[in-house]
Motif scaffolding. Structure first.
Motif, PDB file in Angstrom:
ATOM      1  N   CYS A  87      21.361  47.509  37.115  1.00 37.36           N
ATOM      2  CA  CYS A  87      20.034  47.241  36.505  1.00 37.36           C
ATOM      3  C   CYS A  87      19.302  46.049  37.275  1.00 37.36           C
ATOM      4  N   GLY A  88      18.195  46.510  37.830  1.00 40.38           N
ATOM      5  CA  GLY A  88      17.664  45.413  38.723  1.00 40.38           C
ATOM      6  C   GLY A  88      18.584  45.275  39.944  1.00 40.38           C
ATOM      7  N   ASP A  89      18.832  44.083  40.106  1.00 38.32           N
ATOM      8  CA  ASP A  89      19.790  43.594  41.123  1.00 38.32           C
ATOM      9  C   ASP A  89      21.061  43.053  40.538  1.00 38.32           C
ATOM     10  N   ASN A  90      21.309  43.465  39.229  1.00 43.07           N
ATOM     11  CA  ASN A  90      22.619  43.272  38.833  1.00 43.07           C
ATOM     12  C   ASN A  90      23.303  44.122  38.603  1.00 43.07           C
ATOM     13  N   ILE A  91      24.682  44.084  38.802  1.00 46.45           N
ATOM     14  CA  ILE A  91      25.810  45.262  38.876  1.00 46.45           C
ATOM     15  C   ILE A  91      27.048  44.611  37.891  1.00 46.45           C
ATOM     16  N   ASP A  92      27.305  45.316  36.990  1.00 48.18           N
ATOM     17  CA  ASP A  92      28.209  45.010  35.872  1.00 48.18           C
ATOM     18  C   ASP A  92      29.423  46.083  36.111  1.00 48.18           C
ATOM     19  N   PHE A  93      30.596  45.783  35.993  1.00 50.43           N
ATOM     20  CA  PHE A  93      31.772  46.512  36.318  1.00 50.43           C
ATOM     21  C   PHE A  93      32.635  46.965  34.971  1.00 50.43           C
ATOM     22  N   SER A  94      33.179  48.007  34.839  1.00 50.25           N
ATOM     23  CA  SER A  94      33.861  48.508  33.786  1.00 50.25           C
ATOM     24  C   SER A  94      34.999  47.479  33.934  1.00 50.25           C
ATOM     25  N   PRO A  95      35.708  47.298  32.634  1.00 50.59           N
ATOM     26  CA  PRO A  95      36.824  46.284  32.397  1.00 50.59           C
ATOM     27  C   PRO A  95      38.058  46.698  33.445  1.00 50.59           C
ATOM     28  N   GLU A  96      38.169  47.699  33.643  1.00 49.71           N
ATOM     29  CA  GLU A  96      39.335  48.364  34.589  1.00 49.71           C
ATOM     30  C   GLU A  96      38.800  48.037  36.036  1.00 49.71           C
ATOM     31  N   GLU A  97      37.642  48.123  36.426  1.00 50.49           N
ATOM     32  CA  GLU A  97      37.222  47.809  37.790  1.00 50.49           C
ATOM     33  C   GLU A  97      37.320  46.392  38.016  1.00 50.49           C
ATOM     34  N   ALA A  98      36.933  45.498  36.810  1.00 48.87           N
ATOM     35  CA  ALA A  98      36.788  44.161  36.938  1.00 48.87           C
ATOM     36  C   ALA A  98      38.135  43.656  37.048  1.00 48.87           C
ATOM     37  N   ARG A  99      39.132  44.168  36.272  1.00 46.53           N
ATOM     38  CA  ARG A  99      40.537  43.800  36.489  1.00 46.53           C
ATOM     39  C   ARG A  99      41.100  43.930  37.884  1.00 46.53           C
ATOM     40  N   HIS A 100      40.649  45.097  38.397  1.00 43.79           N
ATOM     41  CA  HIS A 100      41.173  45.444  39.737  1.00 43.79           C
ATOM     42  C   HIS A 100      40.506  44.299  40.749  1.00 43.79           C
ATOM     43  N   LEU A 101      39.351  43.992  40.713  1.00 44.72           N
ATOM     44  CA  LEU A 101      38.707  43.042  41.498  1.00 44.72           C
ATOM     45  C   LEU A 101      39.583  41.610  41.410  1.00 44.72           C
ATOM     46  N   ASN A 102      39.587  41.371  40.089  1.00 44.55           N
ATOM     47  CA  ASN A 102      40.412  39.829  39.803  1.00 44.55           C
ATOM     48  C   ASN A 102      41.889  39.966  40.161  1.00 44.55           C
ATOM     49  N   LYS A 103      42.664  40.886  39.750  1.00 47.42           N
ATOM     50  CA  LYS A 103      44.190  40.684  39.822  1.00 47.42           C
ATOM     51  C   LYS A 103      44.487  41.462  40.841  1.00 47.42           C
ATOM     52  N   SER A 104      44.280  42.382  41.459  1.00 51.88           N
ATOM     53  CA  SER A 104      44.531  42.965  42.471  1.00 51.88           C
ATOM     54  C   SER A 104      44.240  42.190  44.063  1.00 51.88           C
TER      55      SER A 104
ATOM     56  N   ARG B 220      24.376  52.661  47.925  1.00 50.40           N
ATOM     57  CA  ARG B 220      25.266  51.542  48.369  1.00 50.40           C
ATOM     58  C   ARG B 220      24.619  50.491  48.458  1.00 50.40           C
ATOM     59  N   TYR B 221      25.469  49.463  48.011  1.00 47.48           N
ATOM     60  CA  TYR B 221      25.084  47.956  47.729  1.00 47.48           C
ATOM     61  C   TYR B 221      26.026  47.041  48.356  1.00 47.48           C
ATOM     62  N   ARG B 222      25.581  46.173  49.036  1.00 49.09           N
ATOM     63  CA  ARG B 222      26.175  44.758  49.361  1.00 49.09           C
ATOM     64  C   ARG B 222      25.958  43.729  48.378  1.00 49.09           C
ATOM     65  N   ALA B 223      26.896  43.131  47.676  1.00 48.38           N
ATOM     66  CA  ALA B 223      26.516  42.394  46.536  1.00 48.38           C
ATOM     67  C   ALA B 223      27.637  41.113  46.772  1.00 48.38           C
ATOM     68  N   LYS B 224      27.050  39.911  45.723  1.00 47.79           N
ATOM     69  CA  LYS B 224      27.801  38.756  45.759  1.00 47.79           C
ATOM     70  C   LYS B 224      28.582  38.706  44.495  1.00 47.79           C
ATOM     71  N   VAL B 225      29.698  38.526  44.522  1.00 47.83           N
ATOM     72  CA  VAL B 225      30.356  38.582  43.264  1.00 47.83           C
ATOM     73  C   VAL B 225      29.938  37.254  42.336  1.00 47.83           C
ATOM     74  N   MET B 226      29.897  37.395  40.875  1.00 45.16           N
ATOM     75  CA  MET B 226      29.613  36.335  40.107  1.00 45.16           C
ATOM     76  C   MET B 226      30.751  36.509  39.100  1.00 45.16           C
ATOM     77  N   ILE B 227      31.562  35.401  38.941  1.00 44.08           N
ATOM     78  CA  ILE B 227      32.621  35.422  38.038  1.00 44.08           C
ATOM     79  C   ILE B 227      32.130  34.542  36.673  1.00 44.08           C
ATOM     80  N   ARG B 228      32.129  35.312  35.398  1.00 47.49           N
ATOM     81  CA  ARG B 228      31.579  34.639  34.129  1.00 47.49           C
ATOM     82  C   ARG B 228      32.888  34.739  33.283  1.00 47.49           C
ATOM     83  N   GLY B 229      33.760  33.604  33.193  1.00 46.02           N
ATOM     84  CA  GLY B 229      34.797  33.870  32.598  1.00 46.02           C
ATOM     85  C   GLY B 229      35.617  35.082  32.884  1.00 46.02           C
TER      86      GLY B 229
END
Length: 74
Positions: A12-29, A47-56
Protein backbone atom coordinates in the motif's frame (compact mmCIF):
# COMPACT_ATOMS: atom_id res chain seq x y z
CA UNK A 1 25.40 -14.44 -0.84
CA UNK A 2 22.74 -14.43 -3.57
CA UNK A 3 19.75 -12.15 -3.72
CA UNK A 4 16.74 -13.43 -1.79
CA UNK A 5 13.28 -12.53 -3.06
CA UNK A 6 10.30 -12.35 -0.75
CA UNK A 7 6.60 -12.29 -1.56
CA UNK A 8 3.86 -9.97 -0.41
CA UNK A 9 0.45 -8.97 -1.76
CA UNK A 10 0.12 -6.44 1.05
CA UNK A 11 1.59 -3.37 -0.66
CA UNK A 12 0.00 0.00 0.00
CA UNK A 13 1.73 3.15 -1.19
CA UNK A 14 5.38 2.67 -0.29
CA UNK A 15 4.70 0.25 2.58
CA UNK A 16 4.96 -3.53 2.42
CA UNK A 17 3.50 -5.83 5.06
CA UNK A 18 4.24 -9.55 5.23
CA UNK A 19 2.17 -12.57 6.18
CA UNK A 20 3.03 -14.05 9.58
CA UNK A 21 4.78 -16.96 7.83
CA UNK A 22 6.94 -14.71 5.64
CA UNK A 23 7.76 -12.45 8.61
CA UNK A 24 8.82 -15.50 10.62
CA UNK A 25 11.05 -16.64 7.73
CA UNK A 26 12.65 -13.18 7.50
CA UNK A 27 13.19 -13.03 11.25
CA UNK A 28 14.13 -16.57 12.27
CA UNK A 29 15.74 -18.08 9.18
CA UNK A 30 17.44 -15.09 7.60
CA UNK A 31 17.79 -12.94 10.71
CA UNK A 32 17.12 -9.66 8.93
CA UNK A 33 17.78 -6.52 10.94
CA UNK A 34 16.06 -3.16 11.00
CA UNK A 35 17.33 -1.20 8.01
CA UNK A 36 18.44 -4.22 5.92
CA UNK A 37 17.66 -4.06 2.20
CA UNK A 38 15.53 -6.82 0.69
CA UNK A 39 13.82 -7.58 -2.64
CA UNK A 40 10.08 -8.23 -2.79
CA UNK A 41 7.81 -9.64 -5.52
CA UNK A 42 4.07 -8.95 -5.54
CA UNK A 43 2.91 -11.70 -7.91
CA UNK A 44 1.55 -9.09 -10.34
CA UNK A 45 4.79 -8.20 -12.13
CA UNK A 46 6.09 -5.78 -9.51
CA UNK A 47 9.61 -6.04 -8.08
CA UNK A 48 10.65 -3.84 -5.20
CA UNK A 49 13.81 -3.03 -3.30
CA UNK A 50 12.82 -2.14 0.23
CA UNK A 51 14.24 -1.32 3.65
CA UNK A 52 13.20 -3.59 6.53
CA UNK A 53 11.29 -2.06 9.44
CA UNK A 54 10.92 -4.23 12.53
CA UNK A 55 8.01 -3.40 14.82
CA UNK A 56 8.06 -5.80 17.73
CA UNK A 57 7.21 -9.20 16.24
CA UNK A 58 5.95 -7.69 12.99
CA UNK A 59 8.20 -7.06 10.04
CA UNK A 60 7.35 -4.57 7.33
CA UNK A 61 9.35 -2.75 4.68
CA UNK A 62 9.41 0.66 3.00
CA UNK A 63 9.87 0.68 -0.78
CA UNK A 64 12.93 2.57 -1.97
CA UNK A 65 12.84 1.40 -5.60
CA UNK A 66 10.20 -0.31 -7.73
CA UNK A 67 10.06 -1.95 -11.14
CA UNK A 68 6.76 -2.98 -12.66
CA UNK A 69 6.79 -5.29 -15.65
CA UNK A 70 3.71 -4.75 -17.76
CA UNK A 71 2.23 -7.93 -19.13
CA UNK A 72 1.94 -7.95 -22.89
CA UNK A 73 -1.57 -8.33 -24.35
CA UNK A 74 -2.37 -11.67 -25.98
Amino acid sequence: MGVHYFYSEKICGDNIDFSPEEARHLNKSLRVRDGDLIHVLDGQGGRYRAKVMIRGREIAARIIESQVQLKSPH
